[in-house]
Design a protein around this motif. Structure first.
Motif, PDB file in Angstrom:
ATOM      1  N   LEU A 109       0.860  -1.180   0.000  1.00 52.44           N
ATOM      2  CA  LEU A 109       0.000   0.000   0.000  1.00 52.44           C
ATOM      3  C   LEU A 109       0.895   1.227   0.000  1.00 52.44           C
ATOM      4  O   LEU A 109       1.733   1.386   0.892  1.00 52.44           O
ATOM      5  N   ASP A 120      -6.821   6.331   3.930  1.00 52.06           N
ATOM      6  CA  ASP A 120      -5.638   5.479   3.932  1.00 52.06           C
ATOM      7  C   ASP A 120      -5.713   4.429   5.043  1.00 52.06           C
ATOM      8  O   ASP A 120      -5.365   3.260   4.837  1.00 52.06           O
ATOM      9  N   LYS A 123      -8.043   1.730   4.118  1.00 52.41           N
ATOM     10  CA  LYS A 123      -7.405   0.779   3.197  1.00 52.41           C
ATOM     11  C   LYS A 123      -6.590  -0.259   3.963  1.00 52.41           C
ATOM     12  O   LYS A 123      -6.602  -1.451   3.649  1.00 52.41           O
ATOM     13  N   SER A 127      -7.276  -4.217   4.091  1.00 47.26           N
ATOM     14  CA  SER A 127      -6.239  -5.127   3.612  1.00 47.26           C
ATOM     15  C   SER A 127      -5.907  -6.217   4.621  1.00 47.26           C
ATOM     16  O   SER A 127      -5.630  -7.360   4.236  1.00 47.26           O
TER      17      SER A 127
END
Length: 328
Positions: A109, A120, A123, A127
């Motif tokens: 990332l 962010d 994310k 993940s």
């Protein structure tokens, strides 16, 4: 009669002082031997105790220096690796190399932690949601571009240091730790610094950020221990890296490979009085113990030495900056 009583009192006092001196000497001998054992002999927790082969390691600041070395050494131990850093091209290159060399899975990332964007961190949470994350290495960090007094520190630099060193570490941990709690195992390694243990003038914001991480890490370790999760602040002095701007190794300045090898071999190994803080590289451990235990190294003395050293570094950096400007 009075003289006899007085003499006996003196003898009793001398005997008491002798016993006290002996006890004090034994205490310091024990402290010294315990430090020698921790620094040079004792081995840390097995990496396999945090997760089986094929589980994942999440590493921030993974594109250079210490973070990159953590990625390589953990992949060599059979961990899949989630790489998080700012530069996508570097992450792609490292990921491909790790897969080819160690036959592990990698993902990455590209995140600029200075921006502190909610999307962010969403994310990252997404993940790791389907991954067996065994190890989290909160390595991402930023220092001052050069030593500078606090009042001369630019606001952007100050906020970047806080967002990267503190906020990012907290928010990444909040994304990863719940899965570890569900699995009842895992390790969280937070990168510390001697500058966080000894106040460092001309690096005030950086020094304070690392001091914050030390206190937070010890607190987090206590909170997560009942869930089977181990937390260490991994303390260091200088390591050759882009951040330290040091290129040559020495007795007190290892390269990232030597430092990370020591760090992974000393998880859970602490010097006396420093529960929760691992100072894995041997010369850094010696310095850490000396700062905490040797008489005469009071806070004022250490702060004065740090100030003088960084004033000198600043002078050299300003001269280099001036020379570079003339060349343009």
């Amino acid at each position: 009669m009075a003289i006899t009583i007085k003499t006996s009192h003196i003898r009793l006092a001398k005997t008491g002082l002798a016993y006290l001196g002996g006890a004090f000497a034994l205490y310091w001998i024990f402290q010294f031997l315990a430090a020698i054992f921790a620094i040079f002999i004792k081995r840390g927790k097995s990496l396999r105790s945090f997760g089986p082969k094929g589980s994942w390691a999440v590493i921030t600041g993974a594109s250079d220096g210490i973070g990159k070395e953590y990625a390589y050494q953990l992949a060599a131990k059979g961990f899949n690796v989630l790489l998080i850093s700012r530069t996508q091209s570097k992450l792609e290159e490292i990921g491909k190399d790790l897969e080819a060399k160690y036959n592990v899975k990698t993902e990455y990332l590209a995140i600029d932690f200075a921006a502190n964007r909610d999307e962010d961190y969403k994310k990252i949470a997404a993940s790791v949601s389907d991954k067996d994350v065994a190890i989290l290495v909160n390595n991402v960090g930023k220092s001052h571009d050069m030593p500078v007094t606090f009042l001369e520190t630019e606001e952007k630099e100050m906020l970047d240091i806080i967002n990267i060193n503190c906020i990012a570490t907290l928010r990444v941990t909040q994304a990863v730790a719940p899965g570890m709690i569900a699995r009842k195992r895992g390790a969280i390694l937070n990168m510390g610094s001697v500058a966080g243990l000894t106040p460092t003038p001309l690096l005030a914001t950086y020094s304070a950020s690392k001091s914050f991480l030390a206190t937070w890490s010890i607190t987090l370790a206590s909170e997560l221990k009942p869930h089977g999760i181990h937390v260490d602040l991994v303390n260091s002095y200088f390591v050759t890296s882009a951040m330290s701007k040091i290129r040559r190794t020495s007795i007190t300045t290892p390269n990232p490979k030597a430092f990370v090898q020591a760090a992974l071999g000393k998880i859970g190994v602490y010097l006396t009085h420093t529960w929760g803080i691992s100072t894995p590289y041997w010369s850094h451990g010696v310095m850490h113990w000396a700062l905490e235990n040797l008489a005469g190294l009071g806070t004022a003395t250490v702060v004065g030495v740090n100030k003088s050293m960084h004033q000198d570094i600043r002078k050299r950096a300003l001269k280099k900056k001036e020379r570079d400007a003339k060349k343009q």
